[in-house]
Design an enzyme around this catalytic site. Structure first.
Site, PDB file in Angstrom:
ATOM      1  N   ASN A  18       0.823  -1.209   0.000  1.00  0.00           N
ATOM      2  CA  ASN A  18       0.000   0.000   0.000  1.00  0.00           C
ATOM      3  C   ASN A  18       0.857   1.259   0.000  1.00  0.00           C
ATOM      4  OD1 ASN A  18      -2.075  -1.761   0.062  1.00  0.00           O
ATOM      5  ND2 ASN A  18      -2.547  -1.495   2.224  1.00  0.00           N
ATOM      6  N   VAL A  19       0.365   2.252  -0.718  1.00  0.00           N
ATOM      7  CA  VAL A  19       1.095   3.519  -0.813  1.00  0.00           C
ATOM      8  C   VAL A  19       0.534   4.543   0.180  1.00  0.00           C
ATOM      9  CG1 VAL A  19       1.819   3.133  -3.189  1.00  0.00           C
ATOM     10  CG2 VAL A  19      -0.364   4.281  -2.760  1.00  0.00           C
TER      11      VAL A  19
ATOM     12  N   HIS B 214       5.753  -0.461  -2.667  1.00  0.00           N
ATOM     13  CA  HIS B 214       5.303   0.300  -3.836  1.00  0.00           C
ATOM     14  C   HIS B 214       5.366   1.805  -3.631  1.00  0.00           C
ATOM     15  CE1 HIS B 214       3.028  -3.513  -5.422  1.00  0.00           C
ATOM     16  NE2 HIS B 214       4.323  -3.543  -5.655  1.00  0.00           N
TER      17      HIS B 214
ATOM     18  N   CYS C 132      10.427  22.470 -11.573  1.00  0.00           N
ATOM     19  CA  CYS C 132      11.626  23.074 -10.993  1.00  0.00           C
ATOM     20  C   CYS C 132      11.876  24.427 -11.669  1.00  0.00           C
ATOM     21  CB  CYS C 132      12.813  22.147 -11.212  1.00  0.00           C
ATOM     22  SG  CYS C 132      14.359  22.831 -10.595  1.00  0.00           S
TER      23      CYS C 132
HETATM   24  P1  OAD Z   1      -6.033  -5.523  -5.395  1.00  0.00           P
HETATM   25  O1  OAD Z   1      -7.036  -4.464  -5.668  1.00  0.00           O
HETATM   26  O2  OAD Z   1      -5.457  -6.254  -6.543  1.00  0.00           O
HETATM   27  O3  OAD Z   1      -6.668  -6.599  -4.409  1.00  0.00           O
HETATM   28  C1  OAD Z   1      -7.358  -6.193  -3.263  1.00  0.00           C
HETATM   29  C2  OAD Z   1      -7.748  -7.437  -2.490  1.00  0.00           C
HETATM   30  O4  OAD Z   1      -8.347  -7.009  -1.274  1.00  0.00           O
HETATM   31  C3  OAD Z   1      -8.760  -8.329  -3.205  1.00  0.00           C
HETATM   32  O5  OAD Z   1      -8.309  -9.673  -3.165  1.00  0.00           O
HETATM   33  C4  OAD Z   1     -10.035  -8.159  -2.370  1.00  0.00           C
HETATM   34  O6  OAD Z   1     -10.816  -9.340  -2.324  1.00  0.00           O
HETATM   35  C5  OAD Z   1      -9.465  -7.828  -1.016  1.00  0.00           C
HETATM   36  N1  OAD Z   1     -10.354  -7.059  -0.138  1.00  0.00           N
HETATM   37  C6  OAD Z   1     -11.333  -6.196  -0.475  1.00  0.00           C
HETATM   38  N2  OAD Z   1     -11.893  -5.674   0.632  1.00  0.00           N
HETATM   39  C7  OAD Z   1     -11.245  -6.223   1.695  1.00  0.00           C
HETATM   40  C8  OAD Z   1     -11.350  -6.091   3.101  1.00  0.00           C
HETATM   41  N3  OAD Z   1     -12.247  -5.276   3.648  1.00  0.00           N
HETATM   42  N4  OAD Z   1     -10.506  -6.806   3.884  1.00  0.00           N
HETATM   43  C9  OAD Z   1      -9.607  -7.644   3.336  1.00  0.00           C
HETATM   44  N5  OAD Z   1      -9.460  -7.811   2.017  1.00  0.00           N
HETATM   45  C10 OAD Z   1     -10.266  -7.116   1.200  1.00  0.00           C
HETATM   46  O7  OAD Z   1      -4.892  -4.842  -4.489  1.00  0.00           O
HETATM   47  P2  OAD Z   1      -3.387  -5.333  -4.269  1.00  0.00           P
HETATM   48  O8  OAD Z   1      -3.319  -6.808  -4.197  1.00  0.00           O
HETATM   49  O9  OAD Z   1      -2.852  -4.542  -3.143  1.00  0.00           O
HETATM   50  O10 OAD Z   1       0.360  -1.234  -7.270  1.00  0.00           O
HETATM   51  O11 OAD Z   1      -2.721  -4.843  -5.611  1.00  0.00           O
HETATM   52  C11 OAD Z   1      -1.349  -4.937  -5.780  1.00  0.00           C
HETATM   53  C12 OAD Z   1      -0.829  -3.712  -6.488  1.00  0.00           C
HETATM   54  O12 OAD Z   1      -1.575  -3.499  -7.693  1.00  0.00           O
HETATM   55  C13 OAD Z   1      -1.010  -2.416  -5.712  1.00  0.00           C
HETATM   56  O13 OAD Z   1       0.013  -2.200  -4.764  1.00  0.00           O
HETATM   57  C14 OAD Z   1      -0.988  -1.386  -6.803  1.00  0.00           C
HETATM   58  C15 OAD Z   1      -1.825  -2.078  -7.852  1.00  0.00           C
HETATM   59  O14 OAD Z   1      -1.567  -1.710  -9.173  1.00  0.00           O
HETATM   60  C16 OAD Z   1       1.006  -0.063  -7.098  1.00  0.00           C
HETATM   61  O15 OAD Z   1       0.509   0.890  -6.542  1.00  0.00           O
HETATM   62  C17 OAD Z   1       2.378  -0.067  -7.640  1.00  0.00           C
END
Ligand code: OAD
Length: 248
Positions: free
Chosen positions: A105-106, A122, A153
């Site tokens: 997470n950012v 990230h 800049c």
């Molecule tokens: P995703 O959006 O790919 O996945 C989010 C996950 O969170 C899914 O599997 C959902 O089922 C789950 N989810 C939703 N609500 C939830 C809750 N309340 N509690 C627990 N889980 C829940 O996000 P990431 O896996 O983080 O990259 O994505 C990876 C990267 O893709 C991110 O860091 C970002 C994006 O492009 C950058 O910013 C570089």
């Protein structure tokens, strides 16, 4: 939620020495920060990642990308850590030196909850950095740029960009190495709110599993790494984590 999976994860947590907590966008969903890949609410269901999360996209339309990030930054500043962030921070505080938090997470919600040393794979959406490497010595400070959208800049016209990792970019130096070491060394990896779709980050779960860790996943929906888990806790982070961690 599966009671047997919850009991198994609790028992493993109680006995575990080193624990690695690996989080994704779902961790912050209940703080009001949208995920990326959830079908209706995810950012990538409404916006084009190639246009908004790549260097090419930024160079093609800097103002569009800057304004999009400005809105997301405002959302992060308004958000508060949820019960899941707080439960992880309390769990880590009670086990000094034994818990490593690695996040994709950012936002800064782990940090604001108290996990100040969370490894950020990230980047940091609240940070500014130069688009091009600054050739001046000493280097110019992005905080001194003008107030444009994006700021520039005054000396060389270099543009400011958000300090996040875009598609096709390398992860911040040292971050992946530190995360891999934590994944290799942990006895338990707790994976929260990630689809497991983005590499190399998702590979950490495979690394932990191969190295013999117990892998527990907290996610209300199936993910691409469920096959790596010994226990899957189906539910939202802000509800499941307090239940899991307060009793471990
Ligand atoms: P995703 O959006 O790919 O996945 C989010 C996950 O969170 C899914 O599997 C959902 O089922 C789950 N989810 C939703 N609500 C939830 C809750 N309340 N509690 C627990 N889980 C829940 O996000 P990431 O896996 O983080 O990259 O994505 C990876 C990267 O893709 C991110 O860091 C970002 C994006 O492009 C950058 O910013 C570089």
């Amino acid at each position: 939620m599966d009671d047997a999976a919850l009991a198994a994860a609790r028992q493993r947590l109680q006995g575990a020495g080193a624990v690695c907590v690996f989080t994704g966008a779902g961790m912050s969903a209940e703080s009001g920060i949208p995920t990326f890949r959830d079908a209706l609410t995810g950012l990538w269901s409404r916006f084009d990642p190639a246009a908004l999360a790549s260097e090419e996209g930024f160079r093609a339309d800097p103002q569009l990308v800057w304004d999009w990030y400005a809105e997301r930054r405002a959302g992060v500043r308004r958000a508060q850590p949820n019960a899941g962030h707080l439960a992880i921070a309390a769990f880590a505080r009670a086990r000094p030196g034994r818990v490593t938090v690695v996040t994709q997470n950012v936002d800064d919600l782990h940090q604001r909850a108290g996990c100040t040393d969370a490894i950020r794979l990230h980047g940091d959406i609240l940070q500014d950095r130069w688009l091009d490497a600054c050739a001046q010595r000493p280097a110019c400070d992005p905080a001194q740029a003008d107030a444009g959208r994006p700021p520039r800049c005054g000396r060389c016209g270099n543009r400011v960009r958000p300090g996040v990792v875009w598609f096709g970019e390398l992860l911040p130096p040292g971050a992946m190495e530190a995360a891999e070491a934590a994944a290799r060394q942990c006895e338990l990896m707790l994976v929260v709110g990630t689809s497991g779709a983005v590499w190399p980050a998702a590979g950490l779960v495979h690394t932990a599993r191969r190295a013999g860790a117990f892998v527990a996943i907290v996610n209300p929906h199936p993910s691409e790494i469920d096959d790596q888990a010994h226990a899957v806790l189906r539910g939202p982070a802000a509800r499941v984590l307090p239940e899991l961690l307060h009793h471990s």
